[in-house]
Write a protein that holds these residues in place. Structure first.
Motif, PDB file in Angstrom:
ATOM      1  N   ASP B 200      46.902  40.581  34.991  1.00  0.00           N
ATOM      2  CA  ASP B 200      46.912  40.297  36.426  1.00  0.00           C
ATOM      3  C   ASP B 200      45.868  41.146  37.157  1.00  0.00           C
ATOM      4  O   ASP B 200      45.089  40.632  37.971  1.00  0.00           O
ATOM      5  CB  ASP B 200      48.329  40.597  36.935  1.00  0.00           C
ATOM      6  CG  ASP B 200      48.457  40.556  38.437  1.00  0.00           C
ATOM      7  OD1 ASP B 200      47.920  39.629  39.045  1.00  0.00           O
ATOM      8  OD2 ASP B 200      49.105  41.463  38.994  1.00  0.00           O
ATOM      9  N   VAL B 203      42.245  39.931  36.226  1.00  0.00           N
ATOM     10  CA  VAL B 203      41.863  38.678  36.878  1.00  0.00           C
ATOM     11  C   VAL B 203      41.616  38.909  38.373  1.00  0.00           C
ATOM     12  O   VAL B 203      40.668  38.374  38.952  1.00  0.00           O
ATOM     13  CB  VAL B 203      42.941  37.588  36.658  1.00  0.00           C
ATOM     14  CG1 VAL B 203      42.613  36.333  37.453  1.00  0.00           C
ATOM     15  CG2 VAL B 203      43.056  37.254  35.179  1.00  0.00           C
ATOM     16  N   MET B 205      40.570  41.646  39.868  1.00  0.00           N
ATOM     17  CA  MET B 205      39.269  42.311  40.068  1.00  0.00           C
ATOM     18  C   MET B 205      38.125  41.331  39.863  1.00  0.00           C
ATOM     19  O   MET B 205      37.156  41.327  40.627  1.00  0.00           O
ATOM     20  CB  MET B 205      39.122  43.485  39.093  1.00  0.00           C
ATOM     21  CG  MET B 205      39.641  44.802  39.601  1.00  0.00           C
ATOM     22  SD  MET B 205      39.161  45.195  41.290  1.00  0.00           S
ATOM     23  CE  MET B 205      37.400  44.969  41.189  1.00  0.00           C
ATOM     24  N   LYS B 207      38.161  38.212  40.302  1.00  0.00           N
ATOM     25  CA  LYS B 207      38.170  37.295  41.440  1.00  0.00           C
ATOM     26  C   LYS B 207      37.380  37.868  42.615  1.00  0.00           C
ATOM     27  O   LYS B 207      36.591  37.177  43.248  1.00  0.00           O
ATOM     28  CB  LYS B 207      39.625  37.056  41.834  1.00  0.00           C
ATOM     29  CG  LYS B 207      39.859  35.829  42.649  1.00  0.00           C
ATOM     30  CD  LYS B 207      41.343  35.670  42.945  1.00  0.00           C
ATOM     31  CE  LYS B 207      42.105  34.990  41.805  1.00  0.00           C
ATOM     32  NZ  LYS B 207      43.558  34.970  42.078  1.00  0.00           N
ATOM     33  N   LEU B 208      37.603  39.153  42.886  1.00  0.00           N
ATOM     34  CA  LEU B 208      36.888  39.787  43.993  1.00  0.00           C
ATOM     35  C   LEU B 208      35.382  39.725  43.797  1.00  0.00           C
ATOM     36  O   LEU B 208      34.610  39.642  44.749  1.00  0.00           O
ATOM     37  CB  LEU B 208      37.288  41.266  44.115  1.00  0.00           C
ATOM     38  CG  LEU B 208      38.641  41.610  44.709  1.00  0.00           C
ATOM     39  CD1 LEU B 208      38.792  43.114  44.767  1.00  0.00           C
ATOM     40  CD2 LEU B 208      38.790  41.014  46.101  1.00  0.00           C
ATOM     41  N   LEU B 209      34.962  39.797  42.549  1.00  0.00           N
ATOM     42  CA  LEU B 209      33.539  39.926  42.243  1.00  0.00           C
ATOM     43  C   LEU B 209      32.780  38.603  42.263  1.00  0.00           C
ATOM     44  O   LEU B 209      31.553  38.584  42.145  1.00  0.00           O
ATOM     45  CB  LEU B 209      33.377  40.574  40.865  1.00  0.00           C
ATOM     46  CG  LEU B 209      33.582  42.097  40.825  1.00  0.00           C
ATOM     47  CD1 LEU B 209      33.994  42.548  39.436  1.00  0.00           C
ATOM     48  CD2 LEU B 209      32.316  42.814  41.258  1.00  0.00           C
TER      49      LEU B 209
END
Lengths: 513, 534
Positions: B200, B203, B205, B207-209
């Motif tokens: 979790d 994923v 982190m 996503k933020l990138l």
């Protein structure tokens, strides 16, 4: 516009070999200092668009105020009452004894030798443990969820729906209902530009939906519930929203929350039929969020599952309409939010898509096993001939009866306040009253760059220590203002909360008129 | 039939052509939009067997999210599905050349018979059913831990939502744990986010990138072989996967020149922004040297990469001379030039190490040097899912704050912990030794983690037969092994490997005697397989 952004000069330069990707900026001491690699400007733009008011700025301020109170800062109140979220245990509701006994037994099976636990609790624990790898809730389960629990869920649904069959293969256990809702939305999102998936959600809505749609970059299609008719859903309004949306996206999904969050209405059987007919006609995938299915209080109201109504409408519908329905351990009489248990049932899903769904959930390995165990107890509670039955029923009934009483109380008191109008809380755990805000207050809020109902709720928090969520976090008709408040505080405290809000509202109205 | 809605009328006039051809429908839109758009919003019709029009599904393999379709996760892929089928067939009395399926595909310690740590489970039972706090059979330290956890829960119940970032007191305990582990390098509880397992956090982190399109799309560097969570998440997020290869000849070590090569090539077609490292390695079992970590950090600083350090196996180090060094510690020991600038997220979990509590989905991440605005976005993002499971948070608390010397549970805790880790060390060695006796199998030392990833030689004839069947050769090999021996492994292709090489991943978790049998079966199978295809 997104495309243009990506063609900006700096991003192009990045790909020219030898060009330094480093963004230099002068520091105070004159030495060039590197900016952060990950910044607000270059982070995921979809994440930036996500909003989730239930845990938004007002709750952050509430946490700060709590800290200030602990540090001895003087306030016009002695505690913050968080009525922003449907968190029953945090509001003092006691867990159901049987559920917790079984969980303790599953956690520490040595206790199975202990005489203080009733036999039915031991039996349930043993059955759950036997279905776990190595007989431990510490083992991963199948990604779709423990098989025997999926069977129990299917039996539960069959019983609930008067015998309509449910296939355990169509049951997916989840990490709370939120997880499953996002997963199904994820499957449905495709296309670009005008072909992008559109998803119909009610306004007001539970902001998980708008947040997930923002993150998935799907098009949100708002249909409005009718506040004047007790937040009922009107198929004409669905049609209006759908046809308008067809101009700019590809509407594929219709989400319904029943009983309603934040609006507390309970859908009639007739209305559910209408919705199903509409979904079929318009070729929409139905998502039925039914996590409040035991929370129905108003006389003459009854929970009807979409699944049941669908199947009672005959094979023309039941063999065609694609649907997912969601349930959770967090609401109803158990209120076990922290365990993040839940399930979804998928109906008429294309087998190939289902295989993709199974694959997708496998990446996250499995939902938390204690939450799965808890869900098993919810769908398979003590039976009349078992030792824990009497206590279980007593506890369950007490919780639901108190909620019904509080639902009524809330509606009654709010409706005595000039400037607050409140629909009956037919079900779920919230009231969503409409508040009239004086023009001066609206102007003041705008001056401060705040949405008027946020301004109102923030002031309420600062002056009375009560934490609510402004209606703008859920969506509302333009020019109307609301807040969401849970009915969960213990009756005596709830009375106090209602009185404080009443006093505040009168004061607020006077101050700004 | 007279009461046709406008939609249906339109459909009768051109619906089918739309569906079948996907283009050319006489709609206004088709003049201006790509052909696919013509069926938008219209019920699709298809001919069913009886000749009647029947509606196609709303959601089909053709109309579902294309990024989801690209996701692959071999650890629970087709071979595991077949294993489940075989188990069912066995239970139905079907005759097989084996009596049980041994699932060595996944690092699931308890499923392999490892017993939970008593102290942890006592505290969890107390937290679940606080009545037990009155029970004299529970040790005092377990009770005081449970008490402390419950006090930081809303309404003193694990059933209430926690803060989305995780329970305050648990995050404080995590921070103190990290400080102890890293020789005093300070850790701020505000930088700790509790998670639903490490997956979790990883994923989230990633996503933020994500940003950019086309050649500006975020690229993420991952090792090959890798743990397929990474490739799966990247596929789903539509990120560009940048492969760097670990050096099998040098015990799966990481080489900076290889990182540089991969990065330089990737810069031509994407925007590389993140570098993921798994240490100790999964599936490859290597433990990174301190020097190598320094090199990686220097590389990340120079190339402006966000570092993601997957350190869930941090207690699983077995080989002599190997030691776990956290990226955080090395970063801070390299001085402010690095420790003030390099952005890092490191991940830990309750699922591995000596506890192996996978089912609770506990974990945390620590973020370092993250931009404040981005951190606020991260906090907002995790709030949408409300909170990580509270029992998992409680368990995480116990892992980072176990019994201390002088507390009643200390001796037993240490005994259990040591026993688990020393047995794992023994099995790591055993696995390497036995597999290396097999001709055509070569296996690097399992320095850490929970897996062996041996290289296997597959005869040319077998490769051809596999390709004939449309299967990867190592999938063909593993499937055959499953059918003949009941052993469930994951083919190397699920993790990635240098072209022309073949591997499988096997956990070292089965009890020693069972592991011994398993290794012998693998050995016999390999010999038979080689003979059959040569």
């Amino acid at each position: 516009p997104i495309r243009l952004e990506s063609l900006s000069v700096p991003s192009l330069l990045k790909h020219v070999k030898g060009f330094s990707a480093e963004a230099e900026r002068p520091a105070m001491n004159g030495v060039p200092q590197r900016g952060k690699l990950l910044t607000l400007d270059n982070m995921n733009p979809k994440v930036k668009r996500v909003e989730y008011a239930v845990r938004g700025p007002i709750v952050q301020r509430a946490v700060q105020i709590e800290k200030e109170l602990r540090e001895g800062v003087k306030k016009p109140f002695t505690e913050v009452i968080k009525a922003n979220i449907g968190d029953a245990h945090a509001m003092g509701q006691k867990p159901i004894t049987f559920l917790r006994q079984v969980l303790a037994l599953c956690s520490y099976p040595e206790l199975l030798k202990d005489n203080q636990f009733p036999e039915d609790a031991k039996k349930r624990a043993q059955r759950i443990l036997e279905a776990c790898g190595g007989h431990s809730i510490g083992a991963y389960s199948a990604s779709q969820g423990i098989e025997c629990i999926r069977h129990d869920v299917a039996h539960f649904i069959e019983k609930r729906d008067g015998g309509i069959p449910s296939n355990p293969d169509n049951i997916y256990l989840s990490t709370g209902a939120s997880d499953a809702i996002v997963t199904i939305l994820k499957l449905l999102v495709s296309g670009e530009g005008r072909d992008r998936t559109g998803v119909m959600i009610s306004i007001p809505q539970y902001p998980l939906y708008s947040a997930a749609l923002a993150e998935l970059d799907a098009v949100q299609i708002s249909y409005y519930l009718d506040e004047d008719k007790c937040w009922s859903l009107d198929v004409k309004e669905l049609r209006r929203a759908l046809y308008a949306a067809r101009q700019h996206c590809n509407p594929r999904v219709l989400c319904i929350i029943n009983p309603g969050n934040p609006t507390g209405q309970v859908q009639s059987r007739q209305c559910i039929e209408d919705v199903i007919r509409f979904a079929k006609e318009e070729n929409l995938f139905l998502m039925a969020d039914e996590v409040y299915q035991d929370n129905v209080y108003a006389e003459g109201c009854q929970f009807h599952s979409f699944k049941k109504v669908l199947f009672e409408m005959g094979p023309e519908y039941s063999s065609k309409v694609e649907m997912a329905s969601f349930h959770s351990t967090s609401k109803c009489y158990m209120g076990e939010c922290g365990f993040r248990g839940g399930y979804m049932e998928v109906i008429n899903m294309d087998p190939e898509v289902k295989a993709q769904l199974t694959k997708l959930v496998s990446v996250r390995l499995c939902p938390p096993v204690p939450g799965q165990a808890l869900l098993d107890l919810v769908v398979n509670p003590p039976q009349p001939d078992e030792p824990s039955y009497a206590t279980f029923m007593k506890e369950r009934t007490a919780v639901l009866a108190a909620l019904a009483e509080k639902a009524k109380l809330t509606e009654q008191i709010f409706n005595t306040v000039p400037g607050i109008t409140c629909n009956p809380v037919q079900g779920a755990m919230y009231t969503f009253p409409r508040i009239s805000l004086p023009q001066k207050a609206i102007d003041k809020a705008k001056e401060e760059g705040q949405v008027p109902d946020m301004f109102y709720c923030m002031k309420l928090l600062e002056e009375e220590g009560i934490c609510l969520v402004p209606g703008s976090g859920f969506g509302q008709r333009e020019g109307t203002f609301h807040f969401r408040m849970t009915i969960l505080p213990p009756t005596e405290k709830l009375k106090l909360v209602l009185k404080k809000i009443k006093d505040f509202h009168l004061r607020f109205t006077k101050e700004f008129s | 039939m007279r009461l046709l809605s406008p939609t249906k009328v339109r459909l009768l006039s051109f619906g089918r052509g739309d569906v079948l051809a996907g283009s050319g429908g006489p709609t206004v839109r088709s003049l201006t939009s790509p052909p696919l758009l013509t069926r938008r919003g219209l019920p699709k019709e298809k001919m069913s067997e009886n000749g009647l029009m029947s509606r196609a599904k709303v959601l089909t393999i053709d109309t579902m999210n294309p990024t989801v379709k690209k996701v692959e996760y071999a650890v629970r892929g087709p071979i595991v599905q077949r294993a489940v089928e075989l188990e069912r067939e066995l239970s139905e009395g079907m005759k097989k050349p084996f009596v049980e399926v041994i699932r060595a595909n996944i690092g699931d310690a308890h499923a392999m018979g490892q017993q939970p740590i008593t102290f942890f489970r006592q505290v969890l039972a107390l937290c679940s059913y606080p009545e037990l706090l009155n029970d004299s059979t529970f040790p005092e330290d377990a009770k005081s831990r449970a008490h402390r956890i419950l006090q930081s829960c809303g309404g003193n119940s694990m059933g209430s939502y926690s803060a989305s970032q995780g329970i305050d007191s648990v995050r404080q305990d995590v921070a103190r744990y990290i400080e102890r582990r890293d020789g005093g390098v300070s850790c701020d509880p505000d930088d700790i986010y509790l998670t639903t397992g490490a997956s979790d956090g990883i994923v989230t982190m990633l996503k933020l990138l994500m940003c950019g399109e086309g050649a500006a799309r975020t690229g993420v560097m991952i090792s090959i072989p890798q743990y397929p969570l990474y490739s799966a998440a990247l596929a789903e997020l539509g990120a560009v996967q940048i492969n760097y290869y670990l050096n099998e000849e040098n015990c799966w070590s990481l080489d900076i020149t290889e990182l540089q090569r991969a990065l330089d090539e990737a810069r031509l077609h994407c925007n590389p922004r993140a570098l993921c490292i798994i240490n100790p390695g999964n599936p490859t079992g290597q433990v990174q040297s301190r020097e190598c970590i320094e090199d990686v950090i220097r590389f990340a600083a120079k190339e402006r990469l966000f570092l993601m350090a997957d350190e869930v196996y941090q207690d699983n180090v077995y080989a002599d001379g190997c030691q776990f060094h956290s990226f955080k510690k090395v970063l801070f020991e390299m001085g402010p030039e690095y420790s003030n600038t390099v952005e890092l997220a490191s991940f830990h979990s309750t699922s591995k190490c000596y506890m192996g509590e996978c089912g609770f989905r506990g974990g945390y991440m620590e973020i370092i040097n993250m931009d404040d605005d981005v951190k606020a976005q991260l906090t907002k993002l995790v709030s949408v899912r409300l909170c990580p499971p509270v029992p998992g948070q409680a368990l995480m608390d116990l892992v980072v704050n176990p019994p201390q010397p002088g507390e009643p549970s200390y001796d037993n805790f240490i005994k259990e912990r040591t026993a688990t880790l020393s047995v794992l060390a023994e099995k790591a060695k055993l696995t390497e030794q036995v597999l290396n006796t097999v001709q055509g199998i070569s296996c690097n030392p399992v320095q850490g983690a929970m897996y062996s990833f041996p290289r296997i030689t597959i005869p040319k004839k077998a490769i051809e037969e596999a390709l004939d069947k449309g299967q990867q050769p190592d999938m063909f090999y593993c499937m055959k092994m499953l059918e003949e021996t009941g052993i469930c492994l994951v083919p190397g292709s699920g993790f990635g490997q240098k072209e022309g090489t073949y591997h499988f991943r096997m956990t070292i978790l089965p009890p020693t005697d069972k592991l011994q049998i398993l290794l012998n079966k693998v050995k016999e199978f390999h010999q038979k397989f080689t003979q059959q295809y040569s």
